[in-house]
Design an enzyme around this catalytic site. Structure first.
Site, PDB file in Angstrom:
ATOM      1  N   LYS A   1      99.854  56.719  16.849  1.00 38.09           N
ATOM      2  CA  LYS A   1      98.402  56.794  16.637  1.00 38.09           C
ATOM      3  C   LYS A   1      97.729  55.527  17.150  1.00 38.09           C
ATOM      4  O   LYS A   1      96.704  55.590  17.837  1.00 38.09           O
ATOM      5  CB  LYS A   1      98.123  56.968  15.140  1.00 38.09           C
ATOM      6  CG  LYS A   1      96.698  56.655  14.749  1.00 38.09           C
ATOM      7  CD  LYS A   1      96.485  56.714  13.263  1.00 38.09           C
ATOM      8  CE  LYS A   1      96.711  55.426  12.510  1.00 38.09           C
ATOM      9  NZ  LYS A   1      95.671  54.406  12.628  1.00 38.09           N
ATOM     10  N   ASN A   2      98.309  54.360  16.841  1.00 38.23           N
ATOM     11  CA  ASN A   2      97.650  53.100  17.199  1.00 38.23           C
ATOM     12  C   ASN A   2      97.730  52.779  18.692  1.00 38.23           C
ATOM     13  O   ASN A   2      97.078  51.852  19.155  1.00 38.23           O
ATOM     14  CB  ASN A   2      98.227  51.938  16.386  1.00 38.23           C
ATOM     15  CG  ASN A   2      97.730  51.964  14.947  1.00 38.23           C
ATOM     16  OD1 ASN A   2      96.894  52.801  14.585  1.00 38.23           O
ATOM     17  ND2 ASN A   2      98.236  51.055  14.123  1.00 38.23           N
TER      18      ASN A   2
ATOM     19  N   CYS B   1      86.604  47.441   3.554  1.00 37.51           N
ATOM     20  CA  CYS B   1      87.745  48.338   3.762  1.00 37.51           C
ATOM     21  C   CYS B   1      88.687  48.144   2.587  1.00 37.51           C
ATOM     22  O   CYS B   1      88.732  47.067   1.993  1.00 37.51           O
ATOM     23  CB  CYS B   1      88.379  47.931   5.085  1.00 37.51           C
ATOM     24  SG  CYS B   1      90.005  48.558   5.394  1.00 37.51           S
TER      25      CYS B   1
ATOM     26  N   ARG C   1      88.257  42.635   6.994  1.00 38.55           N
ATOM     27  CA  ARG C   1      88.386  43.138   8.362  1.00 38.55           C
ATOM     28  C   ARG C   1      87.113  43.037   9.202  1.00 38.55           C
ATOM     29  O   ARG C   1      86.547  44.039   9.638  1.00 38.55           O
ATOM     30  CB  ARG C   1      88.888  44.584   8.344  1.00 38.55           C
ATOM     31  CG  ARG C   1      90.229  44.706   7.673  1.00 38.55           C
ATOM     32  CD  ARG C   1      90.763  46.088   7.734  1.00 38.55           C
ATOM     33  NE  ARG C   1      91.465  46.371   8.970  1.00 38.55           N
ATOM     34  CZ  ARG C   1      92.086  47.520   9.203  1.00 38.55           C
ATOM     35  NH1 ARG C   1      92.081  48.469   8.329  1.00 38.55           N
ATOM     36  NH2 ARG C   1      92.712  47.709  10.336  1.00 38.55           N
TER      37      ARG C   1
ATOM     38  N   ASP D   1     101.996  47.116   8.297  1.00 35.14           N
ATOM     39  CA  ASP D   1     101.911  48.566   8.084  1.00 35.14           C
ATOM     40  C   ASP D   1     103.202  49.157   7.495  1.00 35.14           C
ATOM     41  O   ASP D   1     103.247  50.358   7.220  1.00 35.14           O
ATOM     42  CB  ASP D   1     101.585  49.279   9.411  1.00 35.14           C
ATOM     43  CG  ASP D   1     100.116  49.112   9.802  1.00 35.14           C
ATOM     44  OD1 ASP D   1      99.330  48.607   8.986  1.00 35.14           O
ATOM     45  OD2 ASP D   1      99.759  49.494  10.938  1.00 35.14           O
TER      46      ASP D   1
ATOM     47  N   ARG E   1      95.468  60.855   8.038  1.00 30.82           N
ATOM     48  CA  ARG E   1      94.853  60.071   9.116  1.00 30.82           C
ATOM     49  C   ARG E   1      95.895  59.630  10.138  1.00 30.82           C
ATOM     50  O   ARG E   1      95.567  59.451  11.307  1.00 30.82           O
ATOM     51  CB  ARG E   1      94.201  58.807   8.526  1.00 30.82           C
ATOM     52  CG  ARG E   1      92.944  59.086   7.749  1.00 30.82           C
ATOM     53  CD  ARG E   1      92.279  57.792   7.396  1.00 30.82           C
ATOM     54  NE  ARG E   1      92.157  56.967   8.586  1.00 30.82           N
ATOM     55  CZ  ARG E   1      91.854  55.684   8.596  1.00 30.82           C
ATOM     56  NH1 ARG E   1      91.630  55.061   7.467  1.00 30.82           N
ATOM     57  NH2 ARG E   1      91.753  55.017   9.711  1.00 30.82           N
TER      58      ARG E   1
END
Ligand code: UD1
Length: 429
Positions: free
Chosen positions: A22-23, A120, A125, A308, A400
């Site tokens: 995804k990133n 967030c 961020r 992550d 997501r």
């Protein structure tokens, strides 16, 4: 709102195939803004954030064609005409990575209007480093009504030294610099594989880039870029999640199509913990026959231990003998999952950026709340080894970034199902 119902106790056995990152897909889609010709991206994961980015690009006038049938992981983006150089609040608030369109929009259109992301769940961020970098490239920045506006007839290459390492900041400015006049040298860049993957795509589009994947990136600006075809790298965070799941459940799991070269730090750590694994080509076979030993871990920028994967590692630490000290160095508020794990029976104390996990404690199923994407993954892992049934609420967070996670888990033996809203809707509501 969907929930997951998970019954713990089954070891994960079999093969799980890792999806595209995804990133890496998000900046690759934004890179299509830089050319009038079609950009074809393969291995795009079907996750909510990708759909958000599709809507973001479509709102600017881009044609985004999602593949279907056998080609369902292919996306073709054509930005021949862009009618609106803007990323609105509605989409930016649901996905902070929307700010990735800032650099390419100014480079292509000479103007960009992007909603400022607010707070967030995992920390402040800010995007000050994206803005400072664009100013260094000659953009004029104004801020009004919650929006950043950047303008530049043509960006000009310059020297940019990031005060702090930022992944999307590096990507955003890389996309701005490729069409700038002259040379840009960026220092203290993020070295994540996703940055290198973006550069590989940009080079296929005709950009002149050296050093992506290291801390110094040199870009010689070109007049225009053309279309290209590119395959997105495997998702190293999804792979890490399944590797930990295989170990934690005492399974025998083959994590396939996963680029093991991106997992070196995780594998070294797991080896210390006592997890057994074999790397073979693009696959990692993990065998979790324990016992596990507590090992301290600190998150760092790549190639360090990924923030992550911190939450998933914490789930594993609850099942290791002794005290594991987990230090979160990237985000200031990224221990929301710890409190939910405690509700399931874990012994975790938080002191600022450090969490001390004492194990091994039996976990028991409970009703828990997912607070962000990776926190949700850690609750799923804990539920897989908990006694009885766990109900995880707000799984839209996991949707997501994880493609069909419940189907993948069920395919290797987990007892997991998704349920929708349980209360009947009020008439007329
Ligand atoms: C990316 C990843 C995210 C991951 C994170 C860290 C994407 C789409 N998301 O997020 O999954 O958790 O990297 O590996 O790739 N910062 C500033 N000013 C800025 C930019 C960042 O102070 O202008 C700070 C942040 O608050 C944070 C740190 O720098 O403390 C790192 O953030 P950054 O690398 O930018 O994270 P993202 O790119 O948003």
């Amino acid at each position: 709102m969907d929930k997951f119902v998970i019954r713990g106790g089954n070891p994960l056995l079999g093969t799980v195939r890792i999806s595209g990152a995804k990133n890496a897909a998000l900046p690759a889609m934004a890179a299509a803004i830089l050319t009038e010709e079609p950009v074809i991206l393969e291995n795009i994961p079907q996750v909510r954030d990708i759909e958000t980015e599709r809507r973001l690009l479509a709102a600017m006038g881009a044609e985004v064609e999602l593949g279907y049938g056998r080609a369902h992981h292919r996306t073709t983006i054509c930005c021949q005409k862009l009618t609106r150089a803007e990323a609105g609040y509605d989409l930016v608030k649901t996905m902070r990575a929307s700010t990735l369109v800032l650099g390419p929009l100014v480079a292509r259109c000479g103007v960009a209007r992007v909603s400022m992301p607010g707070g967030c769940a995992i920390g402040a961020r800010p995007i000050d480093l994206h803005i400072k970098g664009l100013q260094r490239l000659g953009a004029e920045i104004t801020q009004e009504h919650g929006y950043i506006e950047a303008r530049a007839e043509r960006l000009k290459g310059n020297h940019i030294a990031f005060d702090k390492i930022t992944v999307t900041g590096t990507e955003d400015l890389l996309m701005a610099a490729v069409l700038a006049e002259g040379e840009t040298v960026m220092e203290n860049c993020a070295r994540e594989p996703e940055v290198a993957d973006l550069a590989a795509l940009l080079i296929k589009m005709g950009a002149n880039i050296e050093g992506a994947g290291t801390s110094t990136i040199r870009v010689r600006g070109v007049e225009r870029l053309h279309g290209a075809r590119h395959r997105i790298i495997p998702d190293r965070i999804e792979a890490a999640t399944f590797i930990i799941a295989g170990a934690l459940t005492g399974g025998d799991l083959l994590v396939s199509s996963c680029a093991p070269q991106h997992q070196a730090t995780l594998l070294r750590k797991l080896e210390e913990v006592g997890v057994k694994f074999h790397v073979n080509g693009e696959s990692i076979r993990v065998m979790g026959d324990g016992p596990f030993k507590a090992v301290d871990m600190s998150t760092e920028e790549y190639p360090g231990f990924a923030t992550d994967v911190q939450a998933q590692y914490m789930a594993l630490a609850t099942q290791a003998e002794g005290a594991s000290v987990i230090t979160e160095n990237i985000f200031e508020n990224r221990f929301m999952h710890a409190l939910e794990l405690v509700r399931m029976g874990a012994d975790i104390k938080i002191e600022g950026r450090r969490a001390v996990v004492r194990g091994k404690t039996p976990l028991s199923g409970a009703a828990v709340l997912a607070s962000d994407l990776r926190a949700s993954a850690s609750l799923v892992l804990a539920a897989l080894v908990a006694d009885g049934e766990t109900i995880i609420d707000r799984v839209y967070h996991i949707d997501r970034g994880y493609e069909h996670i419940e189907e993948k888990l069920r395919g290797v033996g987990a007892q997991i199902r998704r349920i929708g809203e349980m209360l009947p809707k009020r008439a007329g509501a």
